[in-house]
Design a protein around this motif. Structure first.
Motif, PDB file in Angstrom:
ATOM      1  N   ARG A 141       0.861  -1.176   0.042  1.00 38.83           N
ATOM      2  CA  ARG A 141      -0.094   0.113  -0.144  1.00 38.83           C
ATOM      3  C   ARG A 141       0.755   1.263  -0.027  1.00 38.83           C
ATOM      4  NH1 ARG A 141      -4.088   1.078   4.534  1.00 38.83           N
ATOM      5  NH2 ARG A 141      -5.196  -0.938   4.122  1.00 38.83           N
ATOM      6  N   PRO A 142       1.989   1.422   0.705  1.00 35.21           N
ATOM      7  CA  PRO A 142       2.537   2.438   0.773  1.00 35.21           C
ATOM      8  C   PRO A 142       3.724   2.808  -0.495  1.00 35.21           C
ATOM      9  CG  PRO A 142       3.128   1.196   2.860  1.00 35.21           C
ATOM     10  CD  PRO A 142       2.296   0.512   1.844  1.00 35.21           C
ATOM     11  N   LEU A 143       3.720   1.667  -1.497  1.00 42.74           N
ATOM     12  CA  LEU A 143       4.613   1.660  -2.021  1.00 42.74           C
ATOM     13  C   LEU A 143       4.729   3.061  -3.051  1.00 42.74           C
ATOM     14  CD1 LEU A 143       5.412  -1.792  -3.288  1.00 42.74           C
ATOM     15  CD2 LEU A 143       6.509  -0.332  -1.520  1.00 42.74           C
ATOM     16  N   HIS A 144       3.306   3.311  -3.570  1.00 45.41           N
ATOM     17  CA  HIS A 144       2.969   4.335  -4.506  1.00 45.41           C
ATOM     18  C   HIS A 144       3.689   5.709  -3.637  1.00 45.41           C
ATOM     19  CE1 HIS A 144       1.281   6.003  -7.860  1.00 45.41           C
ATOM     20  NE2 HIS A 144       0.589   7.026  -7.161  1.00 45.41           N
ATOM     21  N   ALA A 145       3.334   6.036  -2.541  1.00 46.85           N
ATOM     22  CA  ALA A 145       3.628   7.241  -1.920  1.00 46.85           C
ATOM     23  C   ALA A 145       5.296   7.401  -1.657  1.00 46.85           C
ATOM     24  CB  ALA A 145       3.100   7.120  -0.454  1.00 46.85           C
ATOM     25  N   LEU A 146       5.815   6.225  -1.413  1.00 43.31           N
ATOM     26  CA  LEU A 146       7.104   5.994  -1.269  1.00 43.31           C
ATOM     27  C   LEU A 146       7.929   6.417  -2.471  1.00 43.31           C
ATOM     28  CD1 LEU A 146       7.546   2.914   0.872  1.00 43.31           C
ATOM     29  CD2 LEU A 146       8.439   5.337   1.579  1.00 43.31           C
ATOM     30  N   LYS A 147       7.393   5.808  -3.617  1.00 42.85           N
ATOM     31  CA  LYS A 147       8.065   6.268  -5.190  1.00 42.85           C
ATOM     32  C   LYS A 147       7.914   7.559  -5.325  1.00 42.85           C
ATOM     33  CE  LYS A 147       7.966   1.968  -7.909  1.00 42.85           C
ATOM     34  NZ  LYS A 147       6.639   1.076  -7.384  1.00 42.85           N
ATOM     35  N   ARG A 148       6.705   8.468  -4.938  1.00 43.89           N
ATOM     36  CA  ARG A 148       6.652   9.710  -5.257  1.00 43.89           C
ATOM     37  C   ARG A 148       7.305  10.511  -4.510  1.00 43.89           C
ATOM     38  NH1 ARG A 148       0.437  10.784  -4.885  1.00 43.89           N
ATOM     39  NH2 ARG A 148       1.031   9.456  -3.044  1.00 43.89           N
ATOM     40  N   GLY A 149       7.645  10.090  -3.284  1.00 43.69           N
ATOM     41  CA  GLY A 149       8.703  10.798  -2.271  1.00 43.69           C
ATOM     42  C   GLY A 149       8.105  11.039  -0.984  1.00 43.69           C
ATOM     43  N   VAL A 150       8.584  11.203   0.005  1.00 49.27           N
ATOM     44  CA  VAL A 150       7.799  11.460   1.398  1.00 49.27           C
ATOM     45  C   VAL A 150       8.983  12.150   2.267  1.00 49.27           C
ATOM     46  CG1 VAL A 150       6.296   9.569   1.368  1.00 49.27           C
ATOM     47  CG2 VAL A 150       8.567   9.091   2.463  1.00 49.27           C
ATOM     48  N   ASP A 151       8.616  12.967   3.112  1.00 53.80           N
ATOM     49  CA  ASP A 151       9.473  13.784   3.915  1.00 53.80           C
ATOM     50  C   ASP A 151       9.558  13.139   5.322  1.00 53.80           C
ATOM     51  OD1 ASP A 151       9.571  15.966   2.138  1.00 53.80           O
ATOM     52  OD2 ASP A 151       7.536  16.419   2.407  1.00 53.80           O
ATOM     53  N   VAL A 152       8.494  12.572   5.802  1.00 47.42           N
ATOM     54  CA  VAL A 152       8.485  11.835   7.149  1.00 47.42           C
ATOM     55  C   VAL A 152       8.033  10.425   7.126  1.00 47.42           C
ATOM     56  CG1 VAL A 152       7.980  12.104   9.609  1.00 47.42           C
ATOM     57  CG2 VAL A 152       8.090  14.411   8.366  1.00 47.42           C
ATOM     58  N   VAL A 153       8.672   9.466   7.551  1.00 50.16           N
ATOM     59  CA  VAL A 153       7.961   8.474   7.768  1.00 50.16           C
ATOM     60  C   VAL A 153       7.768   7.817   9.126  1.00 50.16           C
ATOM     61  CG1 VAL A 153       8.224   5.757   7.617  1.00 50.16           C
ATOM     62  CG2 VAL A 153       8.747   7.467   5.569  1.00 50.16           C
ATOM     63  N   VAL A 154       6.766   7.587   9.373  1.00 52.77           N
ATOM     64  CA  VAL A 154       6.443   7.276  11.035  1.00 52.77           C
ATOM     65  C   VAL A 154       6.048   5.458  11.019  1.00 52.77           C
ATOM     66  CG1 VAL A 154       5.096   7.512  12.788  1.00 52.77           C
ATOM     67  CG2 VAL A 154       5.260   9.349  11.442  1.00 52.77           C
TER      68      VAL A 154
END
Ligand code: AMP
Length: 585
Positions: A141-154
């Motif tokens: 599920r988070p792969l899409h967001a991770l590919k686009r880029g994230v600033d903070v991972v919790v």
């Protein structure tokens, strides 16, 4: 509160180092003095935060300067904002980097959601991209967001490590790592995962560790992974006897979703003449005022958003008895002296023990009787213990009035109002009606019908439903007995709770239709229960994971609540049967 270097455990004289100067009644201490970006200050103001909590006041400046930090703070102190605001303040945004600049590790899925929502709310004006990752969510599920880029991972350690193994998270650009509720993470068996994750972050990172307790294992982690951390710790010496007013103090443990209803019910039974209800934020003040008014109270909101004129009018209505409840933030109530106050209510456990003492000091003055009522979530147990330590007075645990308590109370009110009427001298004019009504019925039946009518007209039995009780955490008890949670976990490998054998006294054993063949590990079970029900990891007893099913012991008073919570949840991606263990024949 002071900020100090982390004392060595052998440094006996230093172990009671401490915090915290609670601001004086008339000393305003807003967020503006902290060197935060305007977008963050705007977010705080929009959320209705009026001033930093003690832990925030002490943590934010050294964190902004780039120091590592070791903070002893329990849930309810405002620790999330204490680390989130500096972390957001120093993020480099808009560089197009895909990898996160900050990583927050938390013990449970619930906390991962909560912290990431908090980071999102605080960082909204900066356009910060936050991603929660935890066991139980589909790994893709988070792969899409991770590919686009994230600033903070919790994330929870296990799941973050899974992503590192798959190469789907890259921690090489991380500048800040936060270990939140570190003691819980260790209790849940995440020590090795945390080590492995830290190994993949740059050595020059800033490291922040918050923990409710500071056992030696936390000290070991701090020595190894934190550089000359600033240490912030709650824990003032107790107040000398006589400094506290004589106040009846009680606490009700309730889940967050039931708080407003529980408060209404407690107030129904307590029937205060004049009470002040303390909330954390302006929004909470406004919402609760509306709920209480809907329940028939005359409640008024008092917060920093009101003009002096409006405040004066509200105070006037309380003094004259037109209003019976004042719903306020600490800032708005500062400096108020209300003679007729009979009750102080903490809608949340205050963010520092000193704030509790300030608040309850408003009742029980000059030898009058006063009551202090606190609503707490099970997770806030530690803050209550800190308060009891400061005041050296116990806070009695009460049960939220049941539907039958409420009914009894309402019938009592109906009786009392009839008794009052009996004394009236103009009853004679109803004699004619009574005579006609009793021509064919006996007097008693007529009287009963009249009482029923009055009772219904004043609200009747209401349509209240029971508010489930939740257990107070028993981690301190375990500690006192020198029994550690992970010792009991070791027992599990020696057989754990054998089916059919009775559960430990005070515990209930639950059966879950999920086991080893579904990849279930003890930490998944603890994570699911703690995350979904709010119980602390230490409240969960022995766990036995068989191939197709799992048995787990939880405190009896919390059993039904845990069953309901787990039925709603997915564990290792699936819905499992959850029920009390049936006796074997
Ligand atoms: P925490 O201890 O981080 O779980 O925070 C406890 C609660 O306090 C959360 O509901 C926060 O939204 C709230 N909170 C945190 N800081 C403040 C503040 N300065 N003023 C009012 N509420 C706050």
């Amino acid at each position: 509160m002071q900020t100090m270097q982390w004392p060595r455990p052998s440094d006996e004289a230093n172990t009671e180092l401490m915090m915290t100067d609670y601001p004086d009644e008339d000393e305003p201490a807003g967020f503006a003095g902290l060197a935060l970006r305007p977008e963050l200050l705007d977010a705080l103001s929009n959320l209705g935060y009026e001033e930093p909590t003690p832990i925030q006041r002490e943590s934010i400046p050294p964190l902004l300067e780039g120091h590592d930090l070791l903070g002893q703070a329990a849930t309810g102190t405002g620790k999330t904002a204490a680390f989130a605001l500096p972390l957001l303040n120093s993020l480099t945004l808009g560089t197009g980097d895909a990898g996160p600049g900050a990583l927050v590790l938390v013990p449970t899925r619930e906390l991962a959601e909560q912290v990431s929502q908090a980071v999102h709310r605080y960082g909204r004006g900066l356009g910060v991209r936050v991603l929660p990752v935890y066991g139980g969510q589909p790994i893709g599920r988070p792969l899409h967001a991770l590919k686009r880029g994230v600033d903070v991972v919790v994330g929870t350690p296990g799941r973050v490590l899974d992503h590192l193994g798959r190469g789907t998270i890259d921690l090489s650009g991380v500048r800040t790592v936060v270990l939140d509720e570190a003691d819980e993470m260790l209790d849940m068996g995440f020590a090795e995962d945390i080590e492995a994750i830290l190994d993949q972050t740059p050595t020059e990172r800033q490291t922040v560790l918050f923990s409710a307790t500071m056992p030696p294992r936390i000290d070991a982690i701090a020595r190894q992974h934190l550089r000359e951390p600033v240490r912030i710790q709650m824990g003032r010496p107790a107040l000398p006897p006589g400094e506290l007013p004589k106040v009846r103090q009680s606490v009700y443990f309730v889940a967050r979703t039931h708080k407003a209803a529980a408060l209404g019910r407690v107030l129904d039974v307590e029937a205060p003449t004049a009470a002040i209800v303390f909330c954390r934020t302006r929004e909470e003040v406004d919402e609760l005022t509306e709920v209480l008014n809907g329940r028939g109270y005359r409640a008024e909101a008092l917060h920093g958003g009101l003009s002096q004129d409006q405040r004066d009018r509200v105070m006037g209505r309380l003094r004259s008895g037109t209003t019976e409840l004042l719903v306020a933030t600490d800032v708005a109530a500062r400096g108020l002296d209300i003679e007729q106050l009979t009750h102080v209510v903490n809608y949340n456990v205050p963010s520092a023990p000193e704030a509790y003492v300030h608040r309850i000091g408003r009742v029980g003055r000059a030898g009058r009787e006063g009551s202090a009522i606190t609503l707490a979530e099970p997770r806030e147990q530690r803050m209550l213990t800190a308060i009891e330590r400061l005041t050296r007075q116990p806070i009695a645990i009460e049960n939220v009035p049941s539907v039958s308590d409420l009914r009894t109370r309402r019938l009592e009110l109906t009786r009392a109002s009839i008794e009052e009427k009996v004394a009236d001298d103009d009853l004679d004019r109803f004699r004619g009606i009574l005579a006609r009504l009793t021509e064919e019925r006996d007097l008693e039946t007529v009287a009963l019908a009249a009482i029923k009518m009055l009772h219904e007209a004043s609200g009747g039995d209401g349509d209240d439903v029971e508010i489930p009780s939740v257990a107070r955490g028993n981690r301190d008890k375990n500690r006192d007995q020198g029994r550690r949670w992970d010792d009991s976990r070791k027992d599990d490998h020696r057989g754990g709770p054998v089916r059919g054998r009775p559960a430990r006294a005070g515990s209930a054993r639950l059966f879950l239709g999920i086991g080893k063949r579904n990849g279930l590990r003890p930490q998944d079970m603890v994570g699911a229960i703690a995350g979904e029900s709010g119980l602390s990891a230490r409240d969960i007893g022995a766990i036995q994971i068989a191939d197709r099913y799992t048995l787990v012991e939880v405190p009896e008073p919390a059993a039904d609540m845990v069953i309901a919570a787990l039925r709603r949840a997915t564990i290792r991606g699936r819905k499992a049967t959850v029920r009390r263990e049936r006796p074997m024949h």
